[in-house]
Design a protein around this motif. Structure first.
Motif, short mmCIF file in Angstrom:
data_model
loop_
_atom_site.label_atom_id
_atom_site.label_comp_id
_atom_site.label_asym_id
_atom_site.label_seq_id
_atom_site.Cartn_x
_atom_site.Cartn_y
_atom_site.Cartn_z
N MET A 55 0.82 -1.21 0.00
CA MET A 55 0.00 0.00 0.00
C MET A 55 0.86 1.26 0.00
O MET A 55 0.49 2.25 -0.62
CB MET A 55 -0.97 0.00 1.19
CG MET A 55 -2.15 -0.92 1.02
SD MET A 55 -3.15 -0.55 -0.45
CE MET A 55 -3.61 1.16 -0.16
N ARG A 56 1.99 1.24 0.68
CA ARG A 56 2.89 2.39 0.67
C ARG A 56 3.35 2.68 -0.77
O ARG A 56 3.35 3.82 -1.22
CB ARG A 56 4.11 2.14 1.57
CG ARG A 56 5.03 3.34 1.67
CD ARG A 56 6.16 3.13 2.67
NE ARG A 56 5.62 2.91 4.01
CZ ARG A 56 5.69 1.74 4.67
NH1 ARG A 56 6.28 0.71 4.14
NH2 ARG A 56 5.16 1.63 5.87
N GLN A 57 3.69 1.62 -1.51
CA GLN A 57 4.11 1.78 -2.89
C GLN A 57 2.96 2.25 -3.79
O GLN A 57 3.15 3.08 -4.68
CB GLN A 57 4.69 0.47 -3.43
CG GLN A 57 5.99 0.06 -2.79
CD GLN A 57 7.15 0.93 -3.24
OE1 GLN A 57 7.11 1.53 -4.31
NE2 GLN A 57 8.17 1.01 -2.42
N VAL A 58 1.78 1.71 -3.56
CA VAL A 58 0.61 2.12 -4.34
C VAL A 58 0.34 3.61 -4.12
O VAL A 58 0.12 4.36 -5.07
CB VAL A 58 -0.63 1.27 -3.98
CG1 VAL A 58 -1.90 1.87 -4.58
CG2 VAL A 58 -0.45 -0.17 -4.45
N ALA A 59 0.40 4.06 -2.87
CA ALA A 59 0.17 5.47 -2.56
C ALA A 59 1.24 6.35 -3.20
O ALA A 59 0.93 7.41 -3.76
CB ALA A 59 0.13 5.69 -1.05
N GLN A 60 2.50 5.92 -3.16
CA GLN A 60 3.57 6.69 -3.79
C GLN A 60 3.37 6.77 -5.30
O GLN A 60 3.59 7.83 -5.91
CB GLN A 60 4.93 6.07 -3.46
CG GLN A 60 5.36 6.29 -2.03
CD GLN A 60 6.63 5.54 -1.67
OE1 GLN A 60 7.19 4.78 -2.45
NE2 GLN A 60 7.10 5.77 -0.46
N THR A 61 2.95 5.67 -5.91
CA THR A 61 2.70 5.65 -7.35
C THR A 61 1.56 6.60 -7.70
O THR A 61 1.66 7.39 -8.64
CB THR A 61 2.38 4.21 -7.81
OG1 THR A 61 3.51 3.38 -7.54
CG2 THR A 61 2.06 4.17 -9.29
N ALA A 62 0.46 6.52 -6.94
CA ALA A 62 -0.68 7.40 -7.20
C ALA A 62 -0.27 8.86 -7.05
O ALA A 62 -0.63 9.70 -7.88
CB ALA A 62 -1.83 7.06 -6.25
N ARG A 63 0.50 9.17 -6.01
CA ARG A 63 0.95 10.55 -5.77
C ARG A 63 1.80 11.03 -6.95
O ARG A 63 1.61 12.14 -7.44
CB ARG A 63 1.75 10.62 -4.48
CG ARG A 63 2.19 12.03 -4.13
CD ARG A 63 2.92 12.10 -2.79
NE ARG A 63 1.97 11.99 -1.71
CZ ARG A 63 1.82 10.93 -0.92
NH1 ARG A 63 2.57 9.87 -1.06
NH2 ARG A 63 0.92 10.92 0.04
N SER A 64 2.70 10.20 -7.43
CA SER A 64 3.59 10.60 -8.53
C SER A 64 2.82 10.82 -9.83
O SER A 64 3.28 11.56 -10.69
CB SER A 64 4.70 9.57 -8.73
OG SER A 64 4.20 8.40 -9.34
N GLU A 65 1.65 10.19 -9.95
CA GLU A 65 0.81 10.35 -11.15
C GLU A 65 -0.29 11.40 -10.95
O GLU A 65 -1.16 11.56 -11.81
CB GLU A 65 0.19 9.01 -11.52
CG GLU A 65 1.22 7.98 -11.96
CD GLU A 65 0.63 6.63 -12.29
OE1 GLU A 65 -0.62 6.50 -12.40
OE2 GLU A 65 1.42 5.68 -12.45
N GLY A 66 -0.26 12.10 -9.80
CA GLY A 66 -1.25 13.15 -9.54
C GLY A 66 -2.64 12.60 -9.29
O GLY A 66 -3.62 13.30 -9.56
N MET A 67 -2.73 11.39 -8.75
CA MET A 67 -4.02 10.75 -8.52
C MET A 67 -4.34 10.70 -7.03
O MET A 67 -3.45 10.78 -6.19
CB MET A 67 -4.01 9.33 -9.09
CG MET A 67 -3.73 9.29 -10.57
SD MET A 67 -3.81 7.63 -11.23
CE MET A 67 -5.58 7.51 -11.50
N LYS A 68 -5.63 10.55 -6.73
CA LYS A 68 -6.11 10.27 -5.38
C LYS A 68 -6.63 8.84 -5.38
O LYS A 68 -6.94 8.27 -6.43
CB LYS A 68 -7.23 11.23 -4.98
CG LYS A 68 -6.78 12.65 -4.81
CD LYS A 68 -5.98 12.83 -3.56
CE LYS A 68 -5.71 14.30 -3.29
NZ LYS A 68 -5.04 14.50 -2.03
N ILE A 69 -6.76 8.26 -4.20
CA ILE A 69 -7.18 6.86 -4.08
C ILE A 69 -8.58 6.77 -3.49
O ILE A 69 -8.89 7.44 -2.49
CB ILE A 69 -6.20 6.06 -3.21
CG1 ILE A 69 -4.80 6.07 -3.87
CG2 ILE A 69 -6.68 4.63 -2.98
CD1 ILE A 69 -3.72 5.44 -3.04
#
Length: 89
Positions: A55-69
């Motif tokens: 989940m930490r990696q998923v959140a970092q990936t989403a953040r780097s792509e300008g997305m929210k979860i």
């Protein structure tokens, strides 16, 4: 214990491989939102923190792509509320 995080677009999921075992987070993209309906870890990984590292990696990936979860999965929701609440859409 070694972790290898990857994106598996063919299965619409993010994966964390730990010593040959997989934890994964299914996803659907909706505009600038990453919807997480399900997170699962191989039974041998349960209790090792693998799902949290995923989940930490998923959140970092989403953040780097300008997305929210949008966490539909109860585990993803609880993890985000505790660790990265600003990522929740």
């Amino acid at each position: 214990m070694t972790d290898a995080f990857s994106h598996n677009p063919a299965k619409s999921r993010y994966e964390l491989e730990v010593d040959g075992r997989i934890a994964f987070a299914d996803y659907q993209r909706s505009g600038h939102r990453l919807v997480i309906p399900h997170v699962e870890a191989d039974p041998a990984l349960r209790g090792t923190g693998a799902a949290g590292r995923l989940m930490r990696q998923v959140a970092q990936t989403a953040r780097s792509e300008g997305m929210k979860i949008v966490p539909l999965c109860s585990y993803a929701s609880a993890w985000l509320r505790r660790n990265d609440p600003e990522m929740i859409a």
